[in-house]
Design a protein around this motif. Structure first.
Motif, PDB file in Angstrom:
ATOM      1  N   UNK A 342     -24.125 -25.325 -21.855  1.00  0.00           N
ATOM      2  CA  UNK A 342     -22.772 -25.583 -22.373  1.00  0.00           C
ATOM      3  C   UNK A 342     -21.703 -24.929 -21.506  1.00  0.00           C
ATOM      4  N   UNK A 343     -22.032 -23.797 -20.896  1.00  0.00           N
ATOM      5  CA  UNK A 343     -21.048 -23.150 -20.007  1.00  0.00           C
ATOM      6  C   UNK A 343     -21.073 -23.688 -18.593  1.00  0.00           C
ATOM      7  N   UNK A 344     -21.966 -24.648 -18.377  1.00  0.00           N
ATOM      8  CA  UNK A 344     -22.090 -25.297 -17.060  1.00  0.00           C
ATOM      9  C   UNK A 344     -22.373 -24.297 -15.933  1.00  0.00           C
ATOM     10  N   UNK A 345     -23.062 -23.221 -16.274  1.00  0.00           N
ATOM     11  CA  UNK A 345     -23.436 -22.189 -15.315  1.00  0.00           C
ATOM     12  C   UNK A 345     -24.940 -22.019 -15.298  1.00  0.00           C
ATOM     13  N   UNK A 346     -25.470 -21.630 -14.112  1.00  0.00           N
ATOM     14  CA  UNK A 346     -26.911 -21.406 -13.959  1.00  0.00           C
ATOM     15  C   UNK A 346     -27.104 -20.031 -13.333  1.00  0.00           C
ATOM     16  N   UNK A 347     -28.160 -19.359 -13.779  1.00  0.00           N
ATOM     17  CA  UNK A 347     -28.552 -18.082 -13.190  1.00  0.00           C
ATOM     18  C   UNK A 347     -29.778 -18.297 -12.313  1.00  0.00           C
ATOM     19  N   UNK A 348     -29.831 -17.621 -11.142  1.00  0.00           N
ATOM     20  CA  UNK A 348     -30.979 -17.747 -10.239  1.00  0.00           C
ATOM     21  C   UNK A 348     -31.722 -16.432 -10.152  1.00  0.00           C
ATOM     22  N   UNK A 349     -33.049 -16.518 -10.206  1.00  0.00           N
ATOM     23  CA  UNK A 349     -33.902 -15.366  -9.891  1.00  0.00           C
ATOM     24  C   UNK A 349     -34.286 -15.512  -8.423  1.00  0.00           C
ATOM     25  N   UNK A 350     -33.828 -14.589  -7.574  1.00  0.00           N
ATOM     26  CA  UNK A 350     -33.978 -14.713  -6.116  1.00  0.00           C
ATOM     27  C   UNK A 350     -35.037 -13.728  -5.627  1.00  0.00           C
ATOM     28  N   UNK A 351     -35.931 -14.233  -4.742  1.00  0.00           N
ATOM     29  CA  UNK A 351     -37.001 -13.409  -4.166  1.00  0.00           C
ATOM     30  C   UNK A 351     -36.802 -13.355  -2.644  1.00  0.00           C
ATOM     31  N   UNK A 352     -36.804 -12.155  -2.095  1.00  0.00           N
ATOM     32  CA  UNK A 352     -36.661 -12.013  -0.657  1.00  0.00           C
ATOM     33  C   UNK A 352     -36.982 -10.602  -0.222  1.00  0.00           C
ATOM     34  N   UNK A 353     -36.908 -10.391   1.088  1.00  0.00           N
ATOM     35  CA  UNK A 353     -37.236  -9.066   1.620  1.00  0.00           C
ATOM     36  C   UNK A 353     -35.966  -8.293   1.875  1.00  0.00           C
ATOM     37  N   UNK A 354     -35.882  -7.106   1.279  1.00  0.00           N
ATOM     38  CA  UNK A 354     -34.760  -6.207   1.532  1.00  0.00           C
ATOM     39  C   UNK A 354     -33.425  -6.842   1.281  1.00  0.00           C
ATOM     40  N   UNK A 355     -32.501  -6.627   2.210  1.00  0.00           N
ATOM     41  CA  UNK A 355     -31.132  -7.088   2.068  1.00  0.00           C
ATOM     42  C   UNK A 355     -31.024  -8.598   2.037  1.00  0.00           C
ATOM     43  N   UNK A 356     -32.039  -9.313   2.536  1.00  0.00           N
ATOM     44  CA  UNK A 356     -31.999 -10.764   2.486  1.00  0.00           C
ATOM     45  C   UNK A 356     -31.830 -11.267   1.061  1.00  0.00           C
ATOM     46  N   UNK A 357     -32.366 -10.521   0.101  1.00  0.00           N
ATOM     47  CA  UNK A 357     -32.241 -10.923  -1.299  1.00  0.00           C
ATOM     48  C   UNK A 357     -31.150 -10.147  -2.016  1.00  0.00           C
ATOM     49  N   UNK A 358     -31.072  -8.856  -1.839  1.00  0.00           N
ATOM     50  CA  UNK A 358     -30.180  -8.010  -2.637  1.00  0.00           C
ATOM     51  C   UNK A 358     -28.715  -8.189  -2.304  1.00  0.00           C
ATOM     52  N   UNK A 359     -28.397  -8.688  -1.109  1.00  0.00           N
ATOM     53  CA  UNK A 359     -26.993  -8.830  -0.717  1.00  0.00           C
ATOM     54  C   UNK A 359     -26.413 -10.204  -1.049  1.00  0.00           C
ATOM     55  N   UNK A 360     -27.165 -11.036  -1.765  1.00  0.00           N
ATOM     56  CA  UNK A 360     -26.712 -12.394  -2.052  1.00  0.00           C
ATOM     57  C   UNK A 360     -25.907 -12.440  -3.337  1.00  0.00           C
ATOM     58  N   UNK A 361     -24.922 -13.391  -3.386  1.00  0.00           N
ATOM     59  CA  UNK A 361     -24.113 -13.600  -4.577  1.00  0.00           C
ATOM     60  C   UNK A 361     -23.937 -15.074  -4.842  1.00  0.00           C
ATOM     61  N   UNK A 362     -23.159 -15.422  -5.905  1.00  0.00           N
ATOM     62  CA  UNK A 362     -22.968 -16.835  -6.283  1.00  0.00           C
ATOM     63  C   UNK A 362     -22.456 -17.704  -5.131  1.00  0.00           C
ATOM     64  N   UNK A 363     -21.631 -17.144  -4.260  1.00  0.00           N
ATOM     65  CA  UNK A 363     -21.074 -17.948  -3.165  1.00  0.00           C
ATOM     66  C   UNK A 363     -22.117 -18.342  -2.114  1.00  0.00           C
ATOM     67  N   UNK A 364     -23.290 -17.731  -2.162  1.00  0.00           N
ATOM     68  CA  UNK A 364     -24.339 -18.059  -1.189  1.00  0.00           C
ATOM     69  C   UNK A 364     -25.187 -19.252  -1.616  1.00  0.00           C
ATOM     70  N   UNK A 365     -24.911 -19.777  -2.842  1.00  0.00           N
ATOM     71  CA  UNK A 365     -25.723 -20.874  -3.362  1.00  0.00           C
ATOM     72  C   UNK A 365     -24.843 -22.027  -3.806  1.00  0.00           C
ATOM     73  N   UNK A 366     -25.354 -23.221  -3.733  1.00  0.00           N
ATOM     74  CA  UNK A 366     -24.701 -24.428  -4.225  1.00  0.00           C
ATOM     75  C   UNK A 366     -25.657 -25.120  -5.182  1.00  0.00           C
ATOM     76  N   UNK A 367     -25.269 -25.136  -6.477  1.00  0.00           N
ATOM     77  CA  UNK A 367     -26.110 -25.761  -7.503  1.00  0.00           C
ATOM     78  C   UNK A 367     -25.435 -27.058  -7.920  1.00  0.00           C
ATOM     79  N   UNK A 368     -26.208 -28.140  -7.981  1.00  0.00           N
ATOM     80  CA  UNK A 368     -25.611 -29.441  -8.264  1.00  0.00           C
ATOM     81  C   UNK A 368     -26.605 -30.359  -8.953  1.00  0.00           C
ATOM     82  N   UNK A 369     -26.012 -31.424  -9.568  1.00  0.00           N
ATOM     83  CA  UNK A 369     -26.819 -32.536 -10.075  1.00  0.00           C
ATOM     84  C   UNK A 369     -26.329 -33.790  -9.371  1.00  0.00           C
ATOM     85  N   UNK A 370     -27.248 -34.657  -9.004  1.00  0.00           N
ATOM     86  CA  UNK A 370     -26.923 -35.871  -8.264  1.00  0.00           C
ATOM     87  C   UNK A 370     -26.950 -37.050  -9.223  1.00  0.00           C
TER      88      UNK A 370
END
Length: 409
Positions: A342-370
């Protein structure tokens, strides 16, 4: 007598007679000189190894049987003989300009010799063979002494460059050609590939050298020499699957190549050896000693073991929240409403090594429906994610519920 000597006229007459006698004895420079052949002024010299020239149609004919040199005896006045001997400014030749094909007897001739000299040539004549000139192309076979190959090495098939030569000669000589060879000369033992210029030899069936012209006269002979050993790369083969949360960042060997031994056929078919690393058993950075694995037929490998250094990265988990869902591909005649979430928002569980995962934020992802091709009604559409490389993710919702209606604007 004393009275006569005292008479001045007697003295005058005697002086005149003496003058006339002296004048007649001295040649006049303005008159004709008469040469006197004095016995003993003539001489004879025999000159050996005088070259012989032959004049004939060299483009279409071949002449054989003419000696390279003859003996010439010259006779005449000594100065002329001595000059001819010293300068050798004369020519001995045979004239075959009008010769027909076949055997014929020709006389030696002399030109350029003073007409005061007489020349006698030995032999005075010779029987020559005049034949049609033929040019044919032949393949050249390389030869070398196998005893020159150093122990522990073997020679491959030799090559010749150019592979063929043009051979020109009398037709009957060309017909006798059995072997055209280029032999590699040398005394040093060979332990590596060698290329050298070699003289082309043209032989008959009895290995007699034939009198022909070869073009080119020399060729380049290459003998490939190789060791019965072979150096090949050591390949790394990963076995198994890394443990969950573990990424294999690199695998390095302390030795990159190995020397293998075996038969020529086995070595020819072997391009590498390998080290097998079971990554399923590795959970942290480590250095291990592993055997070098060889294929059947290889009798020896050096080294037999190598040190393998494995560097790993452990994955970290983080949550990136509140990423809005974008709509793509909807036709302009429709409008869509996302009902769930209903809020049109999605949460992501991100897996990566070190800063590759921990330094990511919403602006690093694009979520869409086609919604390409969708029409009016309620639909359940998969949620898609575009994100940075080298990380994995999992959305808290896999699909969105939407309602599509006509746009009445």
């Amino acid at each position: 007598m004393d009275k006569l000597m005292d008479n001045p006229w007697f003295i005058k007459i005697l002086a005149l007679l003496l003058a006339i006698l002296l004048y007649s004895a001295v040649p006049n420079s303005g008159g004709k000189t008469t040469e006197i052949n004095v016995p003993g002024d003539n001489t004879t010299e025999t000159l050996a190894d005088i070259p012989v020239k032959a004049y004939y149609d060299t483009e279409n004919l071949v002449v054989s049987g003419i000696p390279d040199t003859v003996e010439v005896t010259i006779e005449g006045p000594m100065p002329h003989v001595k000059s001819a001997k010293a300068l050798k400014n004369f020519e001995v030749f045979v004239d075959l300009t009008n010769a027909n094909i076949g055997n014929q007897k020709v006389k030696f001739e002399v030109s350029g010799l003073s007409d005061k000299l007489k020349a006698t040539i030995k032999p005075s004549s010779v029987t020559v063979a005049v034949q049609e000139k033929v040019t044919t192309e032949f393949a050249v076979e390389a030869e070398f002494n196998s005893d020159l190959i150093k122990d522990g090495y073997s020679a491959g098939q030799p090559t010749v460059k150019p592979k063929k030569v043009k051979i020109t000669g009398a037709k009957d000589v060309i017909d006798r050609i059995t072997y055209v060879k280029a032999a590699l000369e040398g005394k040093d033992l060979l332990d590596s590939t060698v290329s050298r210029e070699a003289q082309v030899q043209v032989l008959d069936k009895d290995l007699n050298k034939l009198n022909v012209v070869v073009e080119p006269a020399t060729v380049e002979v290459t003998i490939p020499i190789k060791s019965n050993d072979k150096t090949v790369p050591i390949n790394i083969v990963e076995k198994g699957t890394p443990q969950e949360g573990i990424t294999i960042e690199s695998i390095d060997l302390n030795v990159k190549e190995a020397v293998i031994s075996g038969t020529d056929d086995v070595l020819k078919d072997t391009d590498n050896v390998r080290v097998e690393v079971d990554v399923s058993k590795i959970s942290e950075n480590t250095t291990i000693t592993l055997p070098v694995i060889i294929s059947n037929g290889i009798t020896k490998v050096t080294p037999e073991t190598v040190e393998v250094t494995v560097v790993v990265k452990k994955e970290e988990e983080t949550t990136v929240s509140g990423i809005p869902i974008n709509i793509r591909g909807l036709s302009e005649e429709y409008q869509a409403v996302i009902n769930d979430p209903s809020d049109q928002l999605v949460n992501l569980l991100v897996f990566g090594t070190g800063a590759q995962a921990t330094d990511l934020g919403p602006n690093n992802f694009n979520i869409f429906i086609d919604l390409t091709g969708f029409t009016e009604g309620n639909h359940n559409v998969p949620i898609q994610v575009d994100g940075p490389p080298n990380v994995n993710w999992q959305p808290d919702k896999s699909s969105a519920k939407i309602t599509i209606t006509k746009d009445n604007a």
